[in-house]
Design an enzyme around this catalytic site. Sequence first.
Site, mmCIF file in Angstrom:
data_model
loop_
_atom_site.group_PDB
_atom_site.id
_atom_site.type_symbol
_atom_site.label_atom_id
_atom_site.label_comp_id
_atom_site.label_asym_id
_atom_site.label_seq_id
_atom_site.Cartn_x
_atom_site.Cartn_y
_atom_site.Cartn_z
ATOM 1 N N SER A 14 -16.932 8.667 -11.913
ATOM 2 C CA SER A 14 -17.325 7.723 -10.853
ATOM 3 C C SER A 14 -17.944 6.441 -11.407
ATOM 4 O O SER A 14 -18.848 6.474 -12.239
ATOM 5 C CB SER A 14 -18.319 8.389 -9.900
ATOM 6 O OG SER A 14 -18.782 7.409 -8.985
ATOM 7 N N SER A 16 -19.449 4.395 -9.297
ATOM 8 C CA SER A 16 -20.466 4.010 -8.314
ATOM 9 C C SER A 16 -21.835 3.731 -8.945
ATOM 10 O O SER A 16 -22.493 2.754 -8.550
ATOM 11 C CB SER A 16 -20.589 5.082 -7.228
ATOM 12 O OG SER A 16 -19.418 5.084 -6.461
ATOM 13 N N LYS A 63 -16.509 15.410 1.196
ATOM 14 C CA LYS A 63 -16.752 14.465 2.305
ATOM 15 C C LYS A 63 -16.807 15.151 3.668
ATOM 16 O O LYS A 63 -17.517 14.699 4.565
ATOM 17 C CB LYS A 63 -15.685 13.371 2.306
ATOM 18 C CG LYS A 63 -15.803 12.468 1.101
ATOM 19 C CD LYS A 63 -14.824 11.339 1.127
ATOM 20 C CE LYS A 63 -14.893 10.617 -0.208
ATOM 21 N NZ LYS A 63 -14.084 9.429 -0.266
ATOM 22 N N ASN A 84 -18.794 9.498 3.753
ATOM 23 C CA ASN A 84 -18.889 9.178 2.317
ATOM 24 C C ASN A 84 -20.214 8.506 1.966
ATOM 25 O O ASN A 84 -20.485 8.243 0.803
ATOM 26 C CB ASN A 84 -17.711 8.293 1.876
ATOM 27 C CG ASN A 84 -17.909 6.840 2.258
ATOM 28 O OD1 ASN A 84 -18.438 6.537 3.326
ATOM 29 N ND2 ASN A 84 -17.508 5.937 1.388
ATOM 30 N N ASP A 99 -15.113 4.179 3.668
ATOM 31 C CA ASP A 99 -13.842 4.189 2.922
ATOM 32 C C ASP A 99 -12.732 3.428 3.635
ATOM 33 O O ASP A 99 -11.970 2.689 3.011
ATOM 34 C CB ASP A 99 -13.350 5.632 2.719
ATOM 35 C CG ASP A 99 -14.078 6.327 1.586
ATOM 36 O OD1 ASP A 99 -14.577 5.638 0.676
ATOM 37 O OD2 ASP A 99 -14.156 7.569 1.615
ATOM 38 N N GLY A 120 -1.024 13.141 0.976
ATOM 39 C CA GLY A 120 -2.300 13.865 0.984
ATOM 40 C C GLY A 120 -2.861 13.962 2.389
ATOM 41 O O GLY A 120 -2.525 13.138 3.261
ATOM 42 N N ALA A 121 -3.694 14.973 2.595
ATOM 43 C CA ALA A 121 -4.238 15.208 3.939
ATOM 44 C C ALA A 121 -5.713 15.616 3.858
ATOM 45 O O ALA A 121 -6.214 16.360 4.697
ATOM 46 C CB ALA A 121 -3.419 16.292 4.639
ATOM 47 N N GLY A 122 -6.401 15.117 2.829
ATOM 48 C CA GLY A 122 -7.824 15.434 2.665
ATOM 49 C C GLY A 122 -8.698 14.449 3.430
ATOM 50 O O GLY A 122 -8.235 13.748 4.343
ATOM 51 N N TYR A 208 -8.798 5.134 -9.093
ATOM 52 C CA TYR A 208 -8.990 3.858 -9.778
ATOM 53 C C TYR A 208 -9.302 4.084 -11.252
ATOM 54 O O TYR A 208 -9.661 5.193 -11.658
ATOM 55 C CB TYR A 208 -10.138 3.076 -9.125
ATOM 56 C CG TYR A 208 -11.442 3.841 -9.079
ATOM 57 C CD1 TYR A 208 -11.773 4.614 -7.979
ATOM 58 C CD2 TYR A 208 -12.340 3.819 -10.149
ATOM 59 C CE1 TYR A 208 -12.954 5.335 -7.933
ATOM 60 C CE2 TYR A 208 -13.513 4.532 -10.118
ATOM 61 C CZ TYR A 208 -13.820 5.284 -9.000
ATOM 62 O OH TYR A 208 -14.983 6.004 -8.970
ATOM 63 N N GLY A 228 -7.101 1.988 -6.936
ATOM 64 C CA GLY A 228 -8.133 2.066 -5.908
ATOM 65 C C GLY A 228 -9.376 1.219 -6.172
ATOM 66 O O GLY A 228 -10.389 1.386 -5.483
HETATM 67 P P1 NDP Z 1 -9.825 16.037 -0.761
HETATM 68 O O1 NDP Z 1 -10.194 17.113 -1.724
HETATM 69 O O2 NDP Z 1 -10.427 16.009 0.593
HETATM 70 O O3 NDP Z 1 -8.205 16.083 -0.538
HETATM 71 C C1 NDP Z 1 -7.345 16.199 -1.629
HETATM 72 C C2 NDP Z 1 -5.886 16.132 -1.152
HETATM 73 O O4 NDP Z 1 -5.094 16.077 -2.316
HETATM 74 C C3 NDP Z 1 -5.414 17.331 -0.337
HETATM 75 O O5 NDP Z 1 -4.511 16.889 0.646
HETATM 76 C C4 NDP Z 1 -4.667 18.181 -1.394
HETATM 77 O O6 NDP Z 1 -3.595 18.935 -0.856
HETATM 78 C C5 NDP Z 1 -4.095 17.107 -2.276
HETATM 79 N N1 NDP Z 1 -3.875 17.534 -3.657
HETATM 80 C C6 NDP Z 1 -4.804 17.919 -4.562
HETATM 81 N N2 NDP Z 1 -4.215 18.191 -5.753
HETATM 82 C C7 NDP Z 1 -2.881 17.952 -5.578
HETATM 83 C C8 NDP Z 1 -1.753 18.039 -6.424
HETATM 84 N N3 NDP Z 1 -1.861 18.423 -7.698
HETATM 85 N N4 NDP Z 1 -0.542 17.724 -5.922
HETATM 86 C C9 NDP Z 1 -0.409 17.318 -4.642
HETATM 87 N N5 NDP Z 1 -1.447 17.231 -3.762
HETATM 88 C C10 NDP Z 1 -2.666 17.541 -4.247
HETATM 89 O O7 NDP Z 1 -10.048 14.660 -1.561
HETATM 90 P P2 NDP Z 1 -10.487 13.229 -1.011
HETATM 91 O O8 NDP Z 1 -9.612 12.886 0.143
HETATM 92 O O9 NDP Z 1 -11.952 13.131 -0.875
HETATM 93 O O10 NDP Z 1 -10.111 12.272 -2.276
HETATM 94 C C11 NDP Z 1 -8.775 12.118 -2.672
HETATM 95 C C12 NDP Z 1 -8.636 11.097 -3.811
HETATM 96 O O11 NDP Z 1 -8.997 9.794 -3.387
HETATM 97 C C13 NDP Z 1 -9.507 11.393 -5.024
HETATM 98 O O12 NDP Z 1 -8.722 11.197 -6.176
HETATM 99 C C14 NDP Z 1 -10.626 10.383 -4.937
HETATM 100 O O13 NDP Z 1 -11.140 10.060 -6.215
HETATM 101 C C15 NDP Z 1 -9.891 9.198 -4.318
HETATM 102 N N6 NDP Z 1 -10.780 8.267 -3.584
HETATM 103 C C16 NDP Z 1 -10.947 6.971 -4.017
HETATM 104 C C17 NDP Z 1 -11.746 6.088 -3.325
HETATM 105 C C18 NDP Z 1 -11.905 4.686 -3.790
HETATM 106 O O14 NDP Z 1 -12.865 4.028 -3.388
HETATM 107 N N7 NDP Z 1 -11.017 4.153 -4.588
HETATM 108 C C19 NDP Z 1 -12.469 6.467 -2.114
HETATM 109 C C20 NDP Z 1 -12.180 7.821 -1.700
HETATM 110 C C21 NDP Z 1 -11.388 8.681 -2.455
HETATM 111 P P3 NDP Z 1 -3.778 20.432 -0.218
HETATM 112 O O15 NDP Z 1 -4.177 20.201 1.218
HETATM 113 O O16 NDP Z 1 -2.425 21.041 -0.348
HETATM 114 O O17 NDP Z 1 -4.827 21.110 -1.041
#
Ligand code: NDP
Length: 263
Positions: A14, A16, A63, A84, A99, A120-122, A208, A228
């Site tokens: 990070s 930050s 988060k 966040n 974010d 992605g769906a996180g 990033y 990022g």
């Molecule tokens: P979460 O843990 O909430 O979600 C992660 C997502 O990634 C899920 O949908 C997961 O799928 C998927 N995933 C994880 N590993 C893999 C893989 N090997 N192949 C395919 N899909 C995968 O994470 P966040 O949403 O909090 O963060 C996601 C990314 O965004 C991070 O890398 C973080 O560093 C970056 N970020 C950057 C920011 C910036 O300011 N630039 C701000 C916020 C985030 P599944 O549901 O199948 O597990």
Amino acid sequence: MKLFAIFGDPVSHSRSPLMHNSVFKNLNYKACYTRVHLRDGSKLKETFFALALSGANVTVPHKEAAYKACDEVRGFAKKVGVVNTLINENGKLIGYNTDADGFMFAIKEFGEVKNILVLGAGGTAKALCARFVQDGIKVSVLNRSEDKLLYFKELGCESFTWNDFKISKYDLVVNTTSAGLKDEELPAPLELIKEILDNSSFAADAIYGKMTPFLKMAKEKNITYKDGADMLLGQGVLANELFVNHELKTGDIKLHMSKSFEI
Ligand code: NDP
């Protein structure tokens, strides 16, 4: 002296701490920002108060746990269930999400974007998609697994897993997965990513500070791309304004935060 921190797992990557400390130091604001490696998201609140923090940021994968930990959630975070930024307001934990606005700031240079594919769906995907939908953008979501897709369906997004994906043309494809963060993985199988990039005008990654395999492929295909960093800057400026309770000028925060990217 106020103490701030970022919680995450992993968290060593990070930027930050550098960003916020650059603002505090250069603007003579009596505060310090550190990082906390937190494995168990359910321990967020007790750790926050045990460290006597005035505020914090929360990154992957906590988060949504941060949202649950809050005594009160304000603004856009309430809509998306993803926090966040945390503020200690008289012993109460108040949650915000910066974010989505940070990302909108980052993609301004791509011009008008009408159709986005989110990989992605996180937590990050949730915040960005809710914001895109709010702005009238057509949103499709592609995720590795099915269980997180319900939120996006209810939001009005087309949503797919790798097995049932139907391709369209996209103005922008965004990687919000953590694939590529600490490994060299693509956010979806190789053939899918190739096909997606062949049908996209721009590519962005939330990750990033490194060329992810996803961005490397976008570059090979001569697609305009960005990592990022600007999203990080945008969300960081907004979080810092909350940390200092709007006592510093936004332009000054942005200036000193941007300078930290040169380190
Ligand atoms: P979460 O843990 O909430 O979600 C992660 C997502 O990634 C899920 O949908 C997961 O799928 C998927 N995933 C994880 N590993 C893999 C893989 N090997 N192949 C395919 N899909 C995968 O994470 P966040 O949403 O909090 O963060 C996601 C990314 O965004 C991070 O890398 C973080 O560093 C970056 N970020 C950057 C920011 C910036 O300011 N630039 C701000 C916020 C985030 P599944 O549901 O199948 O597990």
